[in-house]
Design a protein around this motif. Structure first.
Motif, PDB file in Angstrom:
ATOM      1  N   TRP A  41       0.813  -1.214   0.000  1.00 47.00           N
ATOM      2  CA  TRP A  41       0.000   0.000   0.000  1.00 47.00           C
ATOM      3  C   TRP A  41       0.850   1.270   0.000  1.00 47.00           C
ATOM      4  O   TRP A  41       0.316   2.365  -0.124  1.00 47.00           O
ATOM      5  N   VAL A  42       2.151   1.119   0.159  1.00 48.96           N
ATOM      6  CA  VAL A  42       3.033   2.283   0.285  1.00 48.96           C
ATOM      7  C   VAL A  42       3.537   2.684  -1.091  1.00 48.96           C
ATOM      8  O   VAL A  42       4.023   1.852  -1.850  1.00 48.96           O
ATOM      9  N   TRP A  43       3.456   3.984  -1.393  1.00 50.57           N
ATOM     10  CA  TRP A  43       3.856   4.471  -2.708  1.00 50.57           C
ATOM     11  C   TRP A  43       5.374   4.477  -2.867  1.00 50.57           C
ATOM     12  O   TRP A  43       5.891   4.068  -3.892  1.00 50.57           O
ATOM     13  N   HIS A  44       6.112   4.956  -1.848  1.00 47.88           N
ATOM     14  CA  HIS A  44       7.565   5.103  -1.948  1.00 47.88           C
ATOM     15  C   HIS A  44       8.181   4.522  -0.663  1.00 47.88           C
ATOM     16  O   HIS A  44       8.329   5.234   0.337  1.00 47.88           O
ATOM     17  N   PRO A  45       8.537   3.238  -0.652  1.00 49.66           N
ATOM     18  CA  PRO A  45       9.009   2.593   0.575  1.00 49.66           C
ATOM     19  C   PRO A  45      10.206   3.272   1.263  1.00 49.66           C
ATOM     20  O   PRO A  45      10.188   3.407   2.489  1.00 49.66           O
ATOM     21  N   PRO A  46      11.255   3.730   0.539  1.00 51.62           N
ATOM     22  CA  PRO A  46      12.355   4.391   1.266  1.00 51.62           C
ATOM     23  C   PRO A  46      11.913   5.680   1.961  1.00 51.62           C
ATOM     24  O   PRO A  46      12.379   5.986   3.066  1.00 51.62           O
ATOM     25  N   LEU A  47      11.013   6.432   1.330  1.00 50.62           N
ATOM     26  CA  LEU A  47      10.505   7.644   1.955  1.00 50.62           C
ATOM     27  C   LEU A  47       9.663   7.305   3.182  1.00 50.62           C
ATOM     28  O   LEU A  47       9.738   7.985   4.211  1.00 50.62           O
ATOM     29  N   PHE A  48       8.875   6.249   3.080  1.00 47.24           N
ATOM     30  CA  PHE A  48       8.088   5.803   4.227  1.00 47.24           C
ATOM     31  C   PHE A  48       9.003   5.335   5.363  1.00 47.24           C
ATOM     32  O   PHE A  48       8.729   5.622   6.531  1.00 47.24           O
ATOM     33  N   LEU A  50      12.022   6.405   6.045  1.00 49.74           N
ATOM     34  CA  LEU A  50      12.585   7.601   6.665  1.00 49.74           C
ATOM     35  C   LEU A  50      11.568   8.265   7.584  1.00 49.74           C
ATOM     36  O   LEU A  50      11.899   8.660   8.711  1.00 49.74           O
ATOM     37  N   ALA A  51      10.334   8.383   7.121  1.00 47.23           N
ATOM     38  CA  ALA A  51       9.283   8.985   7.941  1.00 47.23           C
ATOM     39  C   ALA A  51       9.020   8.154   9.195  1.00 47.23           C
ATOM     40  O   ALA A  51       8.821   8.712  10.283  1.00 47.23           O
ATOM     41  N   LEU A  52       9.046   6.850   9.059  1.00 42.14           N
ATOM     42  CA  LEU A  52       8.854   5.974  10.217  1.00 42.14           C
ATOM     43  C   LEU A  52       9.967   6.175  11.232  1.00 42.14           C
ATOM     44  O   LEU A  52       9.718   6.268  12.439  1.00 42.14           O
ATOM     45  N   TYR A  53      11.206   6.288  10.758  1.00 40.37           N
ATOM     46  CA  TYR A  53      12.346   6.523  11.646  1.00 40.37           C
ATOM     47  C   TYR A  53      12.208   7.862  12.376  1.00 40.37           C
ATOM     48  O   TYR A  53      12.438   7.947  13.578  1.00 40.37           O
ATOM     49  N   VAL A  54      11.805   8.903  11.658  1.00 41.08           N
ATOM     50  CA  VAL A  54      11.657  10.221  12.273  1.00 41.08           C
ATOM     51  C   VAL A  54      10.550  10.212  13.321  1.00 41.08           C
ATOM     52  O   VAL A  54      10.700  10.795  14.402  1.00 41.08           O
ATOM     53  N   VAL A  55       9.457   9.528  13.045  1.00 39.04           N
ATOM     54  CA  VAL A  55       8.351   9.445  14.005  1.00 39.04           C
ATOM     55  C   VAL A  55       8.786   8.682  15.252  1.00 39.04           C
ATOM     56  O   VAL A  55       8.503   9.098  16.387  1.00 39.04           O
ATOM     57  N   VAL A  56       9.501   7.582  15.075  1.00 38.98           N
ATOM     58  CA  VAL A  56       9.969   6.800  16.229  1.00 38.98           C
ATOM     59  C   VAL A  56      10.981   7.608  17.044  1.00 38.98           C
ATOM     60  O   VAL A  56      10.909   7.647  18.273  1.00 38.98           O
ATOM     61  N   LEU A  57      11.907   8.284  16.372  1.00 42.04           N
ATOM     62  CA  LEU A  57      12.906   9.087  17.077  1.00 42.04           C
ATOM     63  C   LEU A  57      12.260  10.242  17.830  1.00 42.04           C
ATOM     64  O   LEU A  57      12.603  10.497  18.991  1.00 42.04           O
ATOM     65  N   SER A  58      11.310  10.924  17.223  1.00 41.98           N
ATOM     66  CA  SER A  58      10.651  12.031  17.921  1.00 41.98           C
ATOM     67  C   SER A  58       9.805  11.522  19.080  1.00 41.98           C
ATOM     68  O   SER A  58       9.707  12.185  20.116  1.00 41.98           O
ATOM     69  N   GLY A  59       9.196  10.370  18.929  1.00 44.16           N
ATOM     70  CA  GLY A  59       8.454   9.795  20.049  1.00 44.16           C
ATOM     71  C   GLY A  59       9.348   9.423  21.218  1.00 44.16           C
ATOM     72  O   GLY A  59       9.014   9.677  22.376  1.00 44.16           O
ATOM     73  N   LEU A  60      10.502   8.833  20.913  1.00 42.23           N
ATOM     74  CA  LEU A  60      11.449   8.511  21.983  1.00 42.23           C
ATOM     75  C   LEU A  60      11.982   9.762  22.662  1.00 42.23           C
ATOM     76  O   LEU A  60      12.164   9.787  23.883  1.00 42.23           O
ATOM     77  N   ALA A  61      12.259  10.803  21.868  1.00 40.93           N
ATOM     78  CA  ALA A  61      12.745  12.054  22.452  1.00 40.93           C
ATOM     79  C   ALA A  61      11.692  12.693  23.351  1.00 40.93           C
ATOM     80  O   ALA A  61      12.017  13.223  24.421  1.00 40.93           O
ATOM     81  N   ALA A  62      10.430  12.631  22.921  1.00 39.97           N
ATOM     82  CA  ALA A  62       9.362  13.184  23.750  1.00 39.97           C
ATOM     83  C   ALA A  62       9.181  12.384  25.030  1.00 39.97           C
ATOM     84  O   ALA A  62       8.966  12.965  26.109  1.00 39.97           O
ATOM     85  N   LEU A  63       9.300  11.074  24.931  1.00 40.78           N
ATOM     86  CA  LEU A  63       9.168  10.245  26.140  1.00 40.78           C
ATOM     87  C   LEU A  63      10.330  10.460  27.099  1.00 40.78           C
ATOM     88  O   LEU A  63      10.153  10.453  28.319  1.00 40.78           O
ATOM     89  N   SER A  64      11.521  10.651  26.573  1.00 40.38           N
ATOM     90  CA  SER A  64      12.679  10.804  27.448  1.00 40.38           C
ATOM     91  C   SER A  64      12.723  12.179  28.109  1.00 40.38           C
ATOM     92  O   SER A  64      13.311  12.334  29.161  1.00 40.38           O
ATOM     93  N   SER A  65      12.093  13.185  27.477  1.00 40.06           N
ATOM     94  CA  SER A  65      12.091  14.511  28.073  1.00 40.06           C
ATOM     95  C   SER A  65      10.949  14.695  29.058  1.00 40.06           C
ATOM     96  O   SER A  65      10.894  15.701  29.753  1.00 40.06           O
ATOM     97  N   GLY A  66      10.032  13.760  29.109  1.00 44.15           N
ATOM     98  CA  GLY A  66       8.936  13.825  30.068  1.00 44.15           C
ATOM     99  C   GLY A  66       7.722  14.590  29.583  1.00 44.15           C
ATOM    100  O   GLY A  66       6.877  14.971  30.358  1.00 44.15           O
TER     101      GLY A  66
END
Length: 67
Positions: A41-48, A50-66
């Motif tokens: 279902w994904v149009w551009h897998p490498p772009l997806f 990258l977006a998945l990595y950014v979402v996971v990294l930002s979620g971890l950063a938000a969790l670690s900062s409280g």
């Protein structure tokens, strides 16, 4: 997220540790999504990926900062 993490005398920024953890988690998520057939279902897998990595990294950063 102020300061450094001391690993046997080597001072590492916390964002580097979070980036490695996010890389591992997004790799596991990619493997699971690929096994489930989600990438059909994904149009551009490498772009997806990258977006998945950014979402996971930002979620971890938000969790670690409280936030």
């Amino acid at each position: 997220m102020i300061g450094e993490i001391d690993v046997q005398g080597l001072f590492l920024p916390p964002l580097l540790i979070l980036a490695v953890v996010a890389w591992i988690l997004s790799g596991l998520l990619r493997r699971g999504l690929r096994a489930a057939g989600f990438y059909g279902w994904v149009w551009h897998p490498p772009l997806f990926d990258l977006a998945l990595y950014v979402v996971v990294l930002s979620g971890l950063a938000a969790l670690s900062s409280g936030v």
